[in-house]
Design a protein around this motif. Structure first.
Motif, PDB file in Angstrom:
ATOM      1  N   PRO A  56       0.793  -1.236   0.000  1.00 27.48           N
ATOM      2  CA  PRO A  56       0.000   0.000   0.000  1.00 27.48           C
ATOM      3  C   PRO A  56       0.827   1.288   0.000  1.00 27.48           C
ATOM      4  O   PRO A  56       0.294   2.365  -0.269  1.00 27.48           O
ATOM      5  CB  PRO A  56      -0.791  -0.115   1.305  1.00 27.48           C
ATOM      6  N   ILE A  57       2.132   1.192   0.315  1.00 34.00           N
ATOM      7  CA  ILE A  57       2.944   2.408   0.438  1.00 34.00           C
ATOM      8  C   ILE A  57       3.505   2.780  -0.926  1.00 34.00           C
ATOM      9  O   ILE A  57       4.169   1.957  -1.571  1.00 34.00           O
ATOM     10  CB  ILE A  57       4.086   2.206   1.447  1.00 34.00           C
ATOM     11  N   LYS A  58       3.253   4.008  -1.347  1.00 35.87           N
ATOM     12  CA  LYS A  58       3.763   4.450  -2.642  1.00 35.87           C
ATOM     13  C   LYS A  58       5.263   4.680  -2.540  1.00 35.87           C
ATOM     14  O   LYS A  58       5.735   5.292  -1.587  1.00 35.87           O
ATOM     15  CB  LYS A  58       3.041   5.720  -3.082  1.00 35.87           C
ATOM     16  N   VAL A  59       5.986   4.197  -3.539  1.00 35.27           N
ATOM     17  CA  VAL A  59       7.436   4.280  -3.476  1.00 35.27           C
ATOM     18  C   VAL A  59       7.886   5.736  -3.578  1.00 35.27           C
ATOM     19  O   VAL A  59       7.349   6.521  -4.351  1.00 35.27           O
ATOM     20  CB  VAL A  59       8.087   3.406  -4.571  1.00 35.27           C
ATOM     21  N   SER A  60       8.875   6.075  -2.749  1.00 29.42           N
ATOM     22  CA  SER A  60       9.351   7.454  -2.667  1.00 29.42           C
ATOM     23  C   SER A  60      10.263   7.792  -3.840  1.00 29.42           C
ATOM     24  O   SER A  60      11.089   6.967  -4.219  1.00 29.42           O
ATOM     25  CB  SER A  60      10.105   7.612  -1.348  1.00 29.42           C
ATOM     26  N   PRO A  61      10.126   9.008  -4.395  1.00 28.32           N
ATOM     27  CA  PRO A  61      11.093   9.428  -5.414  1.00 28.32           C
ATOM     28  C   PRO A  61      12.458   9.631  -4.769  1.00 28.32           C
ATOM     29  O   PRO A  61      12.558   9.868  -3.562  1.00 28.32           O
ATOM     30  CB  PRO A  61      10.516  10.750  -5.936  1.00 28.32           C
ATOM     31  N   LEU A  62      13.518   9.538  -5.561  1.00 30.48           N
ATOM     32  CA  LEU A  62      14.872   9.651  -5.012  1.00 30.48           C
ATOM     33  C   LEU A  62      15.322  11.103  -4.869  1.00 30.48           C
ATOM     34  O   LEU A  62      16.221  11.398  -4.098  1.00 30.48           O
ATOM     35  CB  LEU A  62      15.863   8.875  -5.893  1.00 30.48           C
ATOM     36  N   SER A  63      14.692  12.025  -5.616  1.00 30.24           N
ATOM     37  CA  SER A  63      15.125  13.425  -5.526  1.00 30.24           C
ATOM     38  C   SER A  63      14.173  14.231  -4.640  1.00 30.24           C
ATOM     39  O   SER A  63      12.962  13.994  -4.632  1.00 30.24           O
ATOM     40  CB  SER A  63      15.179  14.059  -6.913  1.00 30.24           C
ATOM     41  N   ALA A  64      14.748  15.188  -3.893  1.00 34.98           N
ATOM     42  CA  ALA A  64      13.952  16.009  -2.985  1.00 34.98           C
ATOM     43  C   ALA A  64      12.957  16.888  -3.753  1.00 34.98           C
ATOM     44  O   ALA A  64      11.838  17.123  -3.290  1.00 34.98           O
ATOM     45  CB  ALA A  64      14.879  16.879  -2.139  1.00 34.98           C
ATOM     46  N   GLU A  65      13.354  17.351  -4.946  1.00 31.44           N
ATOM     47  CA  GLU A  65      12.470  18.230  -5.716  1.00 31.44           C
ATOM     48  C   GLU A  65      11.160  17.535  -6.075  1.00 31.44           C
ATOM     49  O   GLU A  65      10.111  18.166  -6.182  1.00 31.44           O
ATOM     50  CB  GLU A  65      13.147  18.689  -7.012  1.00 31.44           C
ATOM     51  N   ALA A  66      11.245  16.213  -6.241  1.00 26.52           N
ATOM     52  CA  ALA A  66      10.057  15.466  -6.661  1.00 26.52           C
ATOM     53  C   ALA A  66       8.945  15.531  -5.618  1.00 26.52           C
ATOM     54  O   ALA A  66       7.775  15.297  -5.929  1.00 26.52           O
ATOM     55  CB  ALA A  66      10.425  14.014  -6.948  1.00 26.52           C
ATOM     56  N   PHE A  67       9.302  15.874  -4.357  1.00 27.16           N
ATOM     57  CA  PHE A  67       8.267  15.952  -3.330  1.00 27.16           C
ATOM     58  C   PHE A  67       7.402  17.196  -3.488  1.00 27.16           C
ATOM     59  O   PHE A  67       6.388  17.322  -2.817  1.00 27.16           O
ATOM     60  CB  PHE A  67       8.905  15.907  -1.940  1.00 27.16           C
ATOM     61  N   LEU A  68       7.828  18.113  -4.357  1.00 26.13           N
ATOM     62  CA  LEU A  68       7.023  19.308  -4.593  1.00 26.13           C
ATOM     63  C   LEU A  68       5.997  19.062  -5.695  1.00 26.13           C
ATOM     64  O   LEU A  68       5.244  19.952  -6.044  1.00 26.13           O
ATOM     65  CB  LEU A  68       7.943  20.479  -4.967  1.00 26.13           C
ATOM     66  N   THR A  69       5.973  17.869  -6.241  1.00 27.02           N
ATOM     67  CA  THR A  69       5.024  17.526  -7.292  1.00 27.02           C
ATOM     68  C   THR A  69       3.806  16.804  -6.700  1.00 27.02           C
ATOM     69  O   THR A  69       3.813  16.425  -5.525  1.00 27.02           O
ATOM     70  CB  THR A  69       5.680  16.612  -8.341  1.00 27.02           C
ATOM     71  N   GLN A  70       2.808  16.604  -7.551  1.00 25.77           N
ATOM     72  CA  GLN A  70       1.615  15.870  -7.125  1.00 25.77           C
ATOM     73  C   GLN A  70       1.985  14.471  -6.630  1.00 25.77           C
ATOM     74  O   GLN A  70       1.451  13.967  -5.649  1.00 25.77           O
ATOM     75  CB  GLN A  70       0.629  15.784  -8.295  1.00 25.77           C
ATOM     76  N   ARG A  71       2.936  13.845  -7.333  1.00 23.94           N
ATOM     77  CA  ARG A  71       3.348  12.494  -6.941  1.00 23.94           C
ATOM     78  C   ARG A  71       3.976  12.501  -5.538  1.00 23.94           C
ATOM     79  O   ARG A  71       3.705  11.636  -4.720  1.00 23.94           O
ATOM     80  CB  ARG A  71       4.358  11.943  -7.958  1.00 23.94           C
ATOM     81  N   GLY A  72       4.804  13.518  -5.281  1.00 25.75           N
ATOM     82  CA  GLY A  72       5.433  13.601  -3.962  1.00 25.75           C
ATOM     83  C   GLY A  72       4.407  13.739  -2.855  1.00 25.75           C
ATOM     84  O   GLY A  72       4.533  13.107  -1.790  1.00 25.75           O
ATOM     85  N   VAL A  73       3.385  14.547  -3.120  1.00 28.63           N
ATOM     86  CA  VAL A  73       2.326  14.740  -2.116  1.00 28.63           C
ATOM     87  C   VAL A  73       1.600  13.425  -1.859  1.00 28.63           C
ATOM     88  O   VAL A  73       1.306  13.052  -0.721  1.00 28.63           O
ATOM     89  CB  VAL A  73       1.331  15.825  -2.589  1.00 28.63           C
ATOM     90  N   SER A  74       1.320  12.678  -2.940  1.00 28.89           N
ATOM     91  CA  SER A  74       0.595  11.423  -2.745  1.00 28.89           C
ATOM     92  C   SER A  74       1.471  10.377  -2.047  1.00 28.89           C
ATOM     93  O   SER A  74       0.966   9.544  -1.292  1.00 28.89           O
ATOM     94  CB  SER A  74       0.028  10.915  -4.069  1.00 28.89           C
ATOM     95  N   VAL A  75       2.796  10.420  -2.259  1.00 26.90           N
ATOM     96  CA  VAL A  75       3.705   9.514  -1.539  1.00 26.90           C
ATOM     97  C   VAL A  75       3.644   9.811  -0.039  1.00 26.90           C
ATOM     98  O   VAL A  75       3.491   8.903   0.791  1.00 26.90           O
ATOM     99  CB  VAL A  75       5.152   9.667  -2.046  1.00 26.90           C
ATOM    100  N   LEU A  76       3.753  11.094   0.311  1.00 29.37           N
ATOM    101  CA  LEU A  76       3.714  11.461   1.732  1.00 29.37           C
ATOM    102  C   LEU A  76       2.370  11.096   2.363  1.00 29.37           C
ATOM    103  O   LEU A  76       2.316  10.635   3.513  1.00 29.37           O
ATOM    104  CB  LEU A  76       3.988  12.959   1.896  1.00 29.37           C
ATOM    105  N   ALA A  77       1.290  11.278   1.589  1.00 28.18           N
ATOM    106  CA  ALA A  77      -0.040  10.935   2.123  1.00 28.18           C
ATOM    107  C   ALA A  77      -0.116   9.438   2.424  1.00 28.18           C
ATOM    108  O   ALA A  77      -0.649   9.027   3.462  1.00 28.18           O
ATOM    109  CB  ALA A  77      -1.122  11.343   1.125  1.00 28.18           C
ATOM    110  N   SER A  78       0.437   8.611   1.542  1.00 30.09           N
ATOM    111  CA  SER A  78       0.364   7.162   1.786  1.00 30.09           C
ATOM    112  C   SER A  78       1.241   6.773   2.971  1.00 30.09           C
ATOM    113  O   SER A  78       0.884   5.897   3.752  1.00 30.09           O
ATOM    114  CB  SER A  78       0.738   6.370   0.523  1.00 30.09           C
ATOM    115  N   GLU A  79       2.388   7.430   3.142  1.00 30.15           N
ATOM    116  CA  GLU A  79       3.255   7.123   4.289  1.00 30.15           C
ATOM    117  C   GLU A  79       2.599   7.555   5.604  1.00 30.15           C
ATOM    118  O   GLU A  79       2.707   6.869   6.615  1.00 30.15           O
ATOM    119  CB  GLU A  79       4.615   7.789   4.122  1.00 30.15           C
ATOM    120  N   MET A  80       1.912   8.712   5.564  1.00 27.41           N
ATOM    121  CA  MET A  80       1.230   9.169   6.777  1.00 27.41           C
ATOM    122  C   MET A  80       0.132   8.186   7.169  1.00 27.41           C
ATOM    123  O   MET A  80      -0.035   7.854   8.345  1.00 27.41           O
ATOM    124  CB  MET A  80       0.631  10.558   6.538  1.00 27.41           C
TER     125      MET A  80
END
Ligand SMILES: [Zn+2]
Length: 181
Positions: free
Chosen positions: A131-155
């Motif tokens: 169920p956990i979305k795999v994290s992108p390797l670059s920090a910039e990617a967390f500013l994208t929609q995908r990064g937000v959805s990764v953090l939401a799944s981890e939370m």
């Protein structure tokens, strides 16, 4: 992988449950570091190590053997400072904190699986439920929609359960034992 912060939170939660009460603070900080430690293998990318190699990402440092070696090393470091019971609890706590990293990685939906049985077996494993979305390797990617959805799944799958465990453990455990550290 989940983000490194997520691994740290899981390690802290495990320590609140398993660390000896008399050394809870000290062992919690060690458990946090050990829960993040397996991703030190990311250095291999810069050194030309291939992802699927034994020393590649999610390889040997994500194995039961590695977690065992780390746990024994930490317990050995406390050998002259702790009682036998504290050493055993610390050993179990650090093993669980370290292997939690690999087990969480095996719950992600991307990358290669985790070499839990390395170096004896090269098979890379995922759990059937990822169920956990795999994290992108670059920090910039967390500013994208995908990064937000990764953090939401981890939370949802790690942060909330870990915080619930931490709060519960603090209420249930170590209430009668005075803190010695
Ligand atoms: Zn990892």
């Amino acid at each position: 992988m989940p983000t490194i912060l997520t691994h740290a939170i899981a390690g802290a939660a495990i320590a609140q449950v398993l660390a000896p009460c008399s050394r809870r603070h000290e062992v919690t900080w060690i458990a946090v570091v050990c829960a993040m430690l397996p991703d030190a293998d990311s250095i291999g990318f810069r050194l030309g190590v291939h992802y699927g190699d034994l020393l590649g990402h999610r390889g040997l440092t994500h194995s039961f053997l590695f977690a065992g070696v780390v746990a024994v090393g930490v317990a050995a470091g406390l050998w002259n400072k702790a009682k036998a019971g504290e050493l055993l609890q610390t050993l179990v706590c650090i093993f669980m904190a370290t292997i939690s990293h690999a087990l969480l990685d095996a719950c992600t939906n991307g990358g290669m699986g985790v070499a839990l049985l390395a170096p004896f077996n090269k098979t890379r494993y995922f759990f059937p439920f990822t169920p956990i979305k795999v994290s992108p390797l670059s920090a910039e990617a967390f500013l994208t929609q995908r990064g937000v959805s990764v953090l939401a799944s981890e939370m949802a799958w790690v942060w909330c359960p870990s915080i619930a465990v931490m709060v519960t453990a603090r209420w249930v455990r170590c209430r009668q034992t005075p803190e010695l550290t």
